[in-house]
Design a protein around this motif. Structure first.
Motif, mmCIF file in Angstrom:
data_model
loop_
_atom_site.group_PDB
_atom_site.id
_atom_site.type_symbol
_atom_site.label_atom_id
_atom_site.label_comp_id
_atom_site.label_asym_id
_atom_site.label_seq_id
_atom_site.Cartn_x
_atom_site.Cartn_y
_atom_site.Cartn_z
ATOM 1 N N MET B 1 0.800 -1.438 -0.373
ATOM 2 C CA MET B 1 0.292 0.265 0.662
ATOM 3 C C MET B 1 0.946 0.908 -0.264
ATOM 4 O O MET B 1 1.630 1.146 0.464
ATOM 5 N N LEU B 2 0.966 1.782 -0.668
ATOM 6 C CA LEU B 2 0.836 3.770 -0.694
ATOM 7 C C LEU B 2 0.391 4.098 -0.576
ATOM 8 O O LEU B 2 -1.414 4.824 -0.155
ATOM 9 N N ASN B 13 -4.398 6.029 1.581
ATOM 10 C CA ASN B 13 -4.402 5.071 0.657
ATOM 11 C C ASN B 13 -4.558 5.446 -0.904
ATOM 12 O O ASN B 13 -4.402 5.837 -1.129
ATOM 13 N N SER B 14 -3.749 4.841 -2.334
ATOM 14 C CA SER B 14 -3.107 5.441 -3.065
ATOM 15 C C SER B 14 -4.721 4.740 -3.654
ATOM 16 O O SER B 14 -5.119 6.113 -5.063
ATOM 17 N N ALA B 15 -5.777 3.893 -3.555
ATOM 18 C CA ALA B 15 -6.274 3.497 -4.325
ATOM 19 C C ALA B 15 -7.271 4.450 -3.700
ATOM 20 O O ALA B 15 -8.100 4.215 -4.648
ATOM 21 N N TYR B 19 -3.625 8.201 -10.582
ATOM 22 C CA TYR B 19 -2.716 8.205 -10.805
ATOM 23 C C TYR B 19 -3.027 9.707 -12.447
ATOM 24 O O TYR B 19 -3.258 8.539 -13.061
ATOM 25 N N ALA B 48 13.290 6.254 -13.940
ATOM 26 C CA ALA B 48 13.719 5.573 -12.312
ATOM 27 C C ALA B 48 14.656 6.326 -11.238
ATOM 28 O O ALA B 48 15.332 5.867 -10.623
ATOM 29 N N LEU B 51 10.335 11.821 -9.694
ATOM 30 C CA LEU B 51 9.183 12.749 -10.899
ATOM 31 C C LEU B 51 8.234 13.406 -10.167
ATOM 32 O O LEU B 51 7.437 12.773 -9.147
ATOM 33 N N ARG B 69 7.993 12.171 -6.679
ATOM 34 C CA ARG B 69 8.306 10.810 -5.693
ATOM 35 C C ARG B 69 9.291 10.195 -6.525
ATOM 36 O O ARG B 69 9.244 10.033 -8.151
ATOM 37 N N THR B 71 10.660 6.731 -8.552
ATOM 38 C CA THR B 71 9.323 5.855 -8.127
ATOM 39 C C THR B 71 10.253 4.135 -8.498
ATOM 40 O O THR B 71 9.612 3.825 -8.729
ATOM 41 N N GLY B 72 11.517 4.225 -7.993
ATOM 42 C CA GLY B 72 11.856 2.934 -7.772
ATOM 43 C C GLY B 72 12.034 3.161 -6.040
ATOM 44 O O GLY B 72 11.588 1.985 -5.692
ATOM 45 N N ASN B 74 9.628 4.756 -3.186
ATOM 46 C CA ASN B 74 8.122 5.548 -3.104
ATOM 47 C C ASN B 74 8.706 6.396 -2.583
ATOM 48 O O ASN B 74 7.272 6.153 -1.460
#
Lengths: 433, 90
Positions: B1-2, B13-15, B19, B48, B51, B69, B71-72, B74
């Motif tokens: 979970m992010l 929660n990213s959900a 994005y 990577a 971003l 963020r 991307t490698g 998070n």
């Protein structure tokens, strides 16, 4: 790095297996490990199924053997060893269908061609429809497929139940099964064996595989960008962690890392990197005879010969280079799989993993030449790269050897984005219907 | 979970969010050349590395915001900034 003497590779056979077993012989190494040379005719970046197949077909079909395949980790460490090993050709666009069908044909004869047991199991592939809209798409796909002589048809819930009795075909679930697109030639294959088979075949013909060799830069001259890179330039070689190589042709087969490599040559790709997660359960008695896919529920299930259920899902919702699994995924996957097969609620997951997918805006790959002379791409393979491995290798080898784009991949060129001629492939695994 | 730090709702929660990818300016549709427009539509940075990207707080404040963020790993670097729909002007 030890240099092994090249000897004729042992041919694999049942007799050889028994003989070696009785004698207690050790098996010879499958491919040589040799020092990196200063120059090659062709350098392929990425030692997965695409890169190795390209090298193999360059050597077998076109006699080009001065080829190096570079991988920053080990062969098959990326998507080639992380996919769910499903092969099929029941796509939606005519371009896609023709392409994947050629791949499936190559997979069928692969064991004999490569002298390697790739355990191809033509067990049938079923894509479930849970809504009227999905059922309509299935009919559409079936008709496109039939037109191209692909064995594919829509079946009703009773037939679904007959093929896979563990599926809940009652009218009670939230996502009732209204029918399915059934594709008998689809199936599963052992993905590691495919990688090793191509590596072994390429090695026997003189191709060099260099593992743990990271490409740090690509040297380009005469381009319009900084350092002479970018459109209009010509590739002169690559700089790697083990030394510089000069090469007139450099091929990018790096899937999730594709943009990092092509940025080195000054070529911009319309690709974003997303992880796709998968999981496997403990082994149980074989009960699921076909591959079952649900687009609406974003899940695909197959059972291995060992009895484990292999689950795959759709790509993660944000760009990421991390291959760590997440709890979100496991929860969602479990609820979706139980929606389809309530009977397996007591099964335990053994492990989960992720692979990096190079997603394009239209779910079709980017193949062939780029604005930089000598720099070719075979990327953008998203969630469908493994099943396309053999045909991509064959077609890319043709591209490199003849300097022409073959008909089969002409629709997948990079310039389609500038021209606005996208190939919307909604039969891809990541797409809901 | 992010856990994504929304400037209005705090960590979510990213959900709960949607994005929108790399945060980049939208060219003026009236004056952009086809090349500029298609570059805007299809070409995004995919490093990577760090971003700058846009998120939409779908089930919270229903606002767009941008943040940086990695991307490698998070990790988030800059404090999230209120923003507009990707590339667009308010």
């Amino acid at each position: 790095m030890g240099v092994l003497q090249k000897s004729k590779p042992a041919r694999y056979s049942a007799v050889g297996l028994v003989r070696r077993g009785l004698r207690g012989d050790t098996w010879p190494r499958v491919w040589r490990e040799v020092p990196l040379k200063k120059s090659y005719d062709v350098v392929i970046i990425g030692g997965g199924v695409h890169g190795l197949a390209t090298a193999y077909y360059l050597a077998t079909n076109h006699g080009i053997t001065d080829v190096a395949v570079l991988d920053k980790a080990y062969l098959g460490s990326g998507g080639s060893g992380r996919n769910t090993a499903i092969v099929r050709s029941n796509y939606l666009t005519p371009e896609g269908v023709a392409f994947y069908d050629r791949s499936l044909q190559l997979y069928k004869t692969m064991a004999a061609d490569l002298n390697m047991n790739v355990m191809f199991s033509e067990r049938g592939h079923m894509t479930l429809a849970h809504t009227d809209g999905a059922l309509r798409t299935m009919h559409w796909r079936a008709e496109v497929n039939k037109l191209q002589n692909i064995n594919s048809s829509v079946i009703d819930p009773a037939e679904v139940k007959k093929l896979a009795p563990s599926l809940d075909t009652s009218s009670h679930p939230r996502y009732p099964i209204l029918g399915a697109l059934y594709h008998p030639p689809g199936g599963t294959i052992r993905h590691d064996a495919v990688v090793w088979g191509y590596a072994r075949g390429a090695d026997a013909r003189g191709v060099e595989m260099h593992q743990k060799t990271e490409v740090l830069d690509i040297t380009v001259e005469g381009g319009s960008g900084p350092d002479g890179k970018g459109p209009g330039g010509t590739v002169t070689g690559v700089r790697t962690s083990k030394g510089d190589i000069s090469a007139p042709i450099v091929v990018n087969c790096t899937a999730g890392w594709a943009t990092l490599i092509s940025d080195m040559a000054g070529v911009r790709l319309p690709i974003s990197t997303r992880p796709l997660q998968a999981a496997v359960t403990e082994p149980v008695k074989v009960f699921l005879p076909t591959v079952v896919v649900s687009g609406s529920l974003h899940v695909y299930v197959s059972q291995t010969d060992r009895g484990e259920l292999v689950f795959g899902a759709s790509v993660d919702p944000f760009n990421n280079y991390s291959v760590r699994g997440s709890l979100d995924f496991t929860e969602e996957l479990a609820s979706h799989v139980l929606e389809l097969m309530p009977g397996i609620s007591r099964m335990r997951l053994l492990r989960q993993w992720a692979g990096l997918c190079d997603m394009t805006p239209d779910y079709s790959p980017v193949m062939g030449f780029t604005p930089v002379q000598g720099f070719l791409c075979d990327v953008g393979w998203g969630t469908y790269g493994f099943k396309a491995g053999p045909v991509s290798g064959e077609q890319m080898a043709y591209c490199i050897a003849t300097n022409e784009t073959p008909e089969l991949i002409s629709a997948f060129n990079l310039s389609r984005f500038a021209a606005g001629e996208l190939v919307g492939e909604k039969g891809a695994a990541a797409v809901g219907h | 979970m992010l856990l994504v730090p929304c400037p209005n709702c705090g960590p979510r929660n990213s959900a709960d969010l949607r994005y929108f990818g790399e945060s980049h300016e939208r060219p003026n549709p009236a004056s952009a050349s086809p090349h500029e427009w298609r570059s805007y539509l299809y070409l995004e940075d995919n490093p990577a590395d760090w971003l700058k990207e846009s998120w939409f707080c779908r089930s919270g404040c229903r606002r767009y915001f941008t943040l940086e963020r990695h991307t490698g790993t998070n990790e988030f670097r800059s404090p999230p900034m209120p923003g507009n729909k990707v590339g667009g002007k308010a």
